[in-house]
Design a protein around this motif. Structure first.
Motif, short mmCIF file in Angstrom:
data_model
loop_
_atom_site.label_atom_id
_atom_site.label_comp_id
_atom_site.label_asym_id
_atom_site.label_seq_id
_atom_site.Cartn_x
_atom_site.Cartn_y
_atom_site.Cartn_z
N ILE A 236 -5.63 4.25 8.51
CA ILE A 236 -4.98 5.48 7.51
C ILE A 236 -3.89 5.99 8.25
CG2 ILE A 236 -7.32 5.82 5.92
CD1 ILE A 236 -7.42 8.69 6.63
N LYS B 13 0.97 3.97 -3.21
CA LYS B 13 0.77 6.07 -2.89
C LYS B 13 1.76 6.35 -3.74
CE LYS B 13 -3.32 6.96 -0.46
NZ LYS B 13 -3.99 5.65 -0.69
N THR C 93 -11.79 9.86 1.85
CA THR C 93 -11.72 8.65 1.92
C THR C 93 -12.63 8.42 3.40
OG1 THR C 93 -10.55 6.13 2.32
CG2 THR C 93 -9.42 8.49 3.95
N ASP D 22 -5.30 -1.01 3.46
CA ASP D 22 -5.75 0.30 3.89
C ASP D 22 -6.67 0.12 2.01
OD1 ASP D 22 -6.77 2.84 4.08
OD2 ASP D 22 -4.79 4.02 4.36
N ASP D 23 -5.88 1.60 1.49
CA ASP D 23 -6.92 1.32 0.41
C ASP D 23 -6.36 0.88 -0.77
OD1 ASP D 23 -8.12 4.26 1.31
OD2 ASP D 23 -5.99 5.20 0.85
N HIS E 258 1.03 -1.44 0.13
CA HIS E 258 -0.01 -0.07 -0.20
C HIS E 258 1.06 1.30 0.26
CE1 HIS E 258 -2.81 2.76 1.94
NE2 HIS E 258 -3.10 3.43 1.37
N HIS F 52 -8.30 3.59 -6.26
CA HIS F 52 -8.22 5.35 -6.13
C HIS F 52 -8.21 5.83 -7.95
CE1 HIS F 52 -3.72 4.56 -4.13
NE2 HIS F 52 -4.51 5.01 -3.12
N ALA G 122 -9.78 7.84 -2.59
CA ALA G 122 -9.59 6.75 -1.88
C ALA G 122 -10.72 5.06 -0.86
CB ALA G 122 -8.37 6.78 -0.93
N TYR G 123 -10.65 4.37 -1.77
CA TYR G 123 -11.01 3.10 -0.85
C TYR G 123 -10.63 1.90 -0.45
CZ TYR G 123 -14.72 -0.40 -0.54
OH TYR G 123 -15.02 -2.13 0.85
N GLY G 124 -11.15 1.84 0.88
CA GLY G 124 -10.49 0.23 0.97
C GLY G 124 -10.32 -0.26 2.69
N ILE H 16 -14.50 4.72 -7.10
CA ILE H 16 -14.05 4.71 -6.49
C ILE H 16 -12.61 4.12 -7.21
CG2 ILE H 16 -15.24 4.48 -4.24
CD1 ILE H 16 -14.70 1.84 -4.64
N GLU I 192 -4.83 14.51 3.01
CA GLU I 192 -5.93 13.45 3.31
C GLU I 192 -7.05 14.36 4.82
OE1 GLU I 192 -6.70 8.65 2.77
OE2 GLU I 192 -4.82 9.39 4.43
#
Length: 942
Positions: free
Chosen positions: A705, A683, A779, A811-812, A679, A815, A803-805, A831, A747
């Motif tokens: 996050i 990023k 997010t 986490d995400d 992850h 993106h 971002a989704y997770g 998402i 974020e």
């Protein structure tokens, strides 16, 4: 009975319905009292007031309401090649108008009531337009323009002849005939009668012979009077009771996935797609239907119901189906508005196999035919459904089936072909019409263009044919396991859009990569908090000292180490020290309720707890060895500043973060180093992070996050700026600090962005400067499109990354970059696509991939999937299932989130399948709240 069904298969839909209705009517009449017997259908005096039929009353009302709508115009056209006797054609149409009173009828209001006003006779003149002077290309364009104009010219029901006929001369031996009738005087059966009579009369009149057609014993007006006489009292009550029993409690709207939000008021804008079902498949369907004891209509209707269920996720499907409603011999030769609409409510529950569902549909259809006399409008009136101008009541999808229904116009000396007519209106969301010819099935799909794109409808038709193939190949499969996707689409969903492999460096863990960066930029500032800062070298030395101390007291790989501190420099020092010692980071937020902290400490059984003396006094009792980072600082400072050695690999746990879940109590999610690192790399890759970036650390340490916010900058030589709760929760101060500290990556959750936008928009003259900000990441919650648009209108050069997770992954996992406003038509912000080394599958409950555009549950596979829930093997097995699409031993995380793939491969989040609640990005389980209230009943009222 089998012979009867074979006969039914060889009849048109209307004639088949007629035969079935006669059988049912005979049965009913023989068992009822004399008062229920059907009265004779006879001619009545024209001296009396003639009422509108029940169906006509509805169309008349709609016409008054909509002010001359063209939605009920019925238009057709033919091209005539050869010698045309225009005078004979004019005489033919005049004769048809004279023969059928309904074509000479207008609808006027008398004493507040709409009545039929029938002209005894009228003079008909066939208008003709000469286009011979135009070029071939101009002729074609003009014919289409005039045909479109004619079809969309409204009728005045009170004064116009409700039949319009016009002739265009394209050449000496080429003409186009346009015919338009209002539905209030006609239906599909009537057009067939018109075409048949036109052919017979033209053949006679062109030879100067009299009409060979017999006199009509009754007219449509007689039917209307008979209908009012018969459909009342006990007969009407019986019919109403049947439909109430069948339709009460049905879903108000079929929730098909649409490409655009449903408009508040229907515009009835439509389009049509045509298709064929080949000879081979058609023959298989006929054979299957006969062997099943069902008609082809019933088989195809059942398949359509399955398709709608697979698209909507609903198991209670209501489909409209037209019925000719000519169940008396006297009406078979009449032009008029007889057709009725039946609502066929189909129950797909219980995971039936196809033959079982077919038997259900067969019974539903036969029962409906036996109660077809009650007009649909009266069914609606009796049920009193909640009315909504955005959709039709009781059903929104129509299914129509015809057998050899195409009426061919055979005129002597002429080659007659149909004129392609553009259809730009529709009465329903979808109308699927199938026609059985001698060789194959042909079909057309009419759809509402406010809701659906052409590509969506093309895909739906592909899925319909795939279902048909699957049923004739293996009809005994459960209906929700029947194949739906084409081979190409399945490959795209499972392979192409999940081809995310990237060769990141996984041979080292995060703390080792950080140590390498320390060697490169020892003097650079690594982290800041308020007026404090640490360089990379200083941060590394302090983390090393604490790590050696932790190792000395037994911390190693897979050993859980809790850390309960306010956001500060020490929080990052402690996090790195735990990794360097080989331990597992378990964050505890000191602001959590005492009950929650007690549960986490008890459930995790952390071996060591890092905290401050003043925080520890408020913590519940626990068995962990406590390291006080304030009072034990002298002891810790005596440890070595050199990098410690630990036996920890990427397969080992990196952290355990607690989140609420379906048990009603928090669950500890176990994430391994490899997933966490993947992850962080994603990023870095997607945000193009460098040593010039300053990343804002805004999330509480209990929020997953926070991990990437604390660590990602340290891998590229950037700076981490830790913000206190006071700043994060104050939009004005947060915006001020973003500019003051030169933040480039921020974020927040959408609810915080909403507050920030209110602050920004309160500065009427000058909005806050955010000169260094490169990315705004959203997010934790669904992102409303209007928030994106408001932000980008204020800061068009600062894009958004949606971002989704889930916490159960590192986490995400998606993106979605947004550079331009999304626009008012966007219902849900996408998402995006899977990040590197991650696979995403949207599946139905049978773990089959759903089509593009169709909602299902989102499953996550790949490097970021967590190990499971700490000390909860049963819950782990429920949520982390074997990966049916991957290599043996890998798993998928079952998110519980509803989503769908869009045409471009991005994913749209549609909400939760369960009742999980999120507040400002935090997952809140209602059961956990109940547990607290049980212990503190005095809080319940609050």
């Amino acid at each position: 009975m089998s012979d009867l069904r074979k006969r039914l298969d060889n009849l048109s839909l209307e004639k088949r319905e007629l035969l079935l209705q006669k059988l049912q009517t005979h049965k009913q009449i023989s068992s009822t009292s004399d008062i229920d017997k059907v009265p004779p259908l006879i001619a009545v005096s024209r001296e009396q007031t003639v009422p509108l039929s029940f169906a006509q009353q509805c169309l008349w009302f709609l016409d008054q309401l909509e002010g001359g709508s063209v939605n009920y115009n019925m238009a057709t056209g033919v091209r005539l090649i050869g010698f045309l006797q225009v005078a004979a054609l004019e005489q033919v149409i005049a004769e048809i108008v004279q023969r059928h009173e309904v074509l000479r009828t207008n609808f006027k209001t008398v004493n507040g009531t709409a009545v039929q006003v029938i002209a005894p006779s009228l003079t008909f003149t066939l208008p003709m337009l000469d286009l011979q002077a135009l070029t071939a290309e101009e002729k074609s364009a003009e014919v289409q323009r005039l045909a479109r104009e004619e079809a969309h010219r409204p009728f005045d029901l009170a004064n116009d002849l409700l039949l319009r006929v016009s002739l265009m001369r394209l050449g000496a031996d080429e003409h186009v005939l346009l015919l338009t009738m209002h539905h209030i005087v006609s239906d599909a059966w009537s057009i067939g009668i018109f075409v048949q009579e036109l052919a017979i009369l033209y053949k006679a009149f062109s030879c100067l012979e009299p009409s060979p057609l017999p006199e009509l014993p009754i007219q449509y007006a007689d039917f209307a009077c008979w209908q009012h006489q018969w459909l009342q009292g006990k007969v009407r009550e019986t019919q109403i009771n049947y439909w109430k029993q069948k339709l009460t409690g049905s879903s108000p709207v079929l929730e098909l996935p649409t490409d655009r939000p449903r408009p508040p008021i229907q515009t009835f804008q439509g389009d049509t797609q045509h298709f064929q079902i080949g000879l081979h498949l058609t023959q298989k369907l006929k054979t299957f239907s006969q062997e099943s004891g069902a008609t082809l209509f019933m088989t195809l209707l059942t398949v359509f119901a399955i398709l709608l269920s697979r698209y909507s996720g609903m198991e209670d499907i209501a489909i409209g189906s037209p019925v000719a409603n000519r169940n008396r011999l006297e009406t078979e030769s009449l032009i008029g508005f007889f057709v009725n609409t039946l609502v066929l409510r189909i129950d797909l529950s219980g995971k039936p196999r196809f033959p079982e569902l077919l038997a259900r549909v067969q019974q539903v259809a036969l029962d409906a035919y036996a109660h077809q006399d009650l007009p649909f409008e009266q069914v609606v009136e009796a049920l009193h459904p909640e009315r909504n101008l955005s959709y039709n009541p009781l059903f929104q999808v129509m299914f129509n089936f015809e057998h050899n229904s195409a009426q061919t116009l055979d005129l002597p000396g002429l080659n007659v072909t149909s004129l392609a007519m553009e259809n730009v209106t529709t009465k329903f969301d979808l109308t699927l019409s199938l026609t059985e010819t001698d060789l194959e099935l042909t079909g057309e799909l009419e759809y509402n263009t406010d809701l659906f794109n052409p590509s969506t409808m093309s895909r739906l038709l592909e899925h319909f044919q795939t279902l048909l193939e699957g049923i004739v190949t293996n009809p005994h499969q459960p209906i929700f396991e029947l194949p739906l996707l084409t081979t190409v689409e399945r490959h795209q969903l499972l392979m192409e859009w999940n081809n995310t492999q990237v060769e990141y460096v996984f041979d080292r863990c995060i703390h080792q990569l950080f140590e390498a960066q320390v060697e490169r930029t020892p003097k650079a500032v690594a982290v800041m908090f308020e007026n404090q800062q640490l360089t990379y070298q200083q941060l590394n030395c302090r983390a090393n000292q604490l790590a050696h101390h932790l190792q000395a007291i037994g911390v190693k790989s897979e050993v859980l180490v809790g850390i309960c501190l306010e956001r500060s420099l020490e929080m990052l020092v402690g996090l790195l020290a735990i990794f360097k010692a080989g331990g597992v980071y378990v964050p505890l937020d000191p602001d959590y309720p005492k009950e929650r902290l007690a549960y986490i400490l008890s459930d995790s059984q952390v071996s060591v707890l890092l905290t401050h003396k003043n925080i520890a006094t408020a913590l519940p009792e626990n068995k962990a060895r406590v390291v006080y980072l304030d009072t034990d600082s002298e002891v810790i400072s005596q440890q070595s500043e050199q990098n410690p050695v630990s036996v920890v690999a990427n397969k080992n746990l990196a952290y355990v973060i607690y989140t609420s879940g379906s048990t009603g109590m928090p669950k500890g999610v176990m994430i391994e180093h490899r997933g966490m690192l993947n992850h962080l790399y994603a990023k870095i890759w997607d945000l193009k992070l460098t040593e010039t970036d300053a990343i804002a650390q805004t999330a509480p340490q209990s929020f997953d996050i926070s991990v990437w916010q604390l660590l990602v900058g340290l891998l590229v030589g950037g700076r981490v700026e830790i913000f206190s709760n006071e700043i994060v929760h104050n939009p004005a101060k947060l915006l001020e600090q973003i500019e003051k500290q030169g933040i480039s990556i921020l974020e927040v959750v959408p609810s915080l962005l909403q507050m920030m936008l209110l602050e920004i928009e309160s500065h009427n003259q000058e909005r806050p400067h955010l000169s260094k900000l490169r990315w705004l990441i959203l997010t934790g919650e669904a992102l409303p499109p209007n928030l994106c648009d408001r932000w980008l209108n204020h800061y068009p050069t600062i894009p958004i990354l949606n971002a989704y997770g889930p916490t159960e992954c590192s986490d995400d996992v998606t993106h979605y970059p947004i550079y331009q406003p999304l626009g008012a038509e966007t219902l849900n912000t996408p998402i995006g696509r899977a990040v590197a080394n991650t696979q995403l599958y949207i599946l139905n409950p049978q773990l089959q991939p759903v089509p593009i555009g169709v909602a299902g549950e989102l499953y996550v596979g790949g490097a970021g999937v967590g190990r499971g829930y700490l000390n909860k093997p049963e819950l782990t097995d429920q949520a982390f299932i074997p990966n049916v699409f991957g290599t043996e031993g890998t798993r998928l995380y079952k998110t519980g989130d509803k989503a769908r793939y869009l045409n471009d491969g991005n994913i749209e989040f549609l909400g939760r399948i369960d009742y999980q609640v999120k507040i400002r990005g935090f997952r809140i389980e209602l059961g956990e709240i109940e547990a607290v209230l049980a212990q503190h009943p005095d809080l319940r009222e609050t």
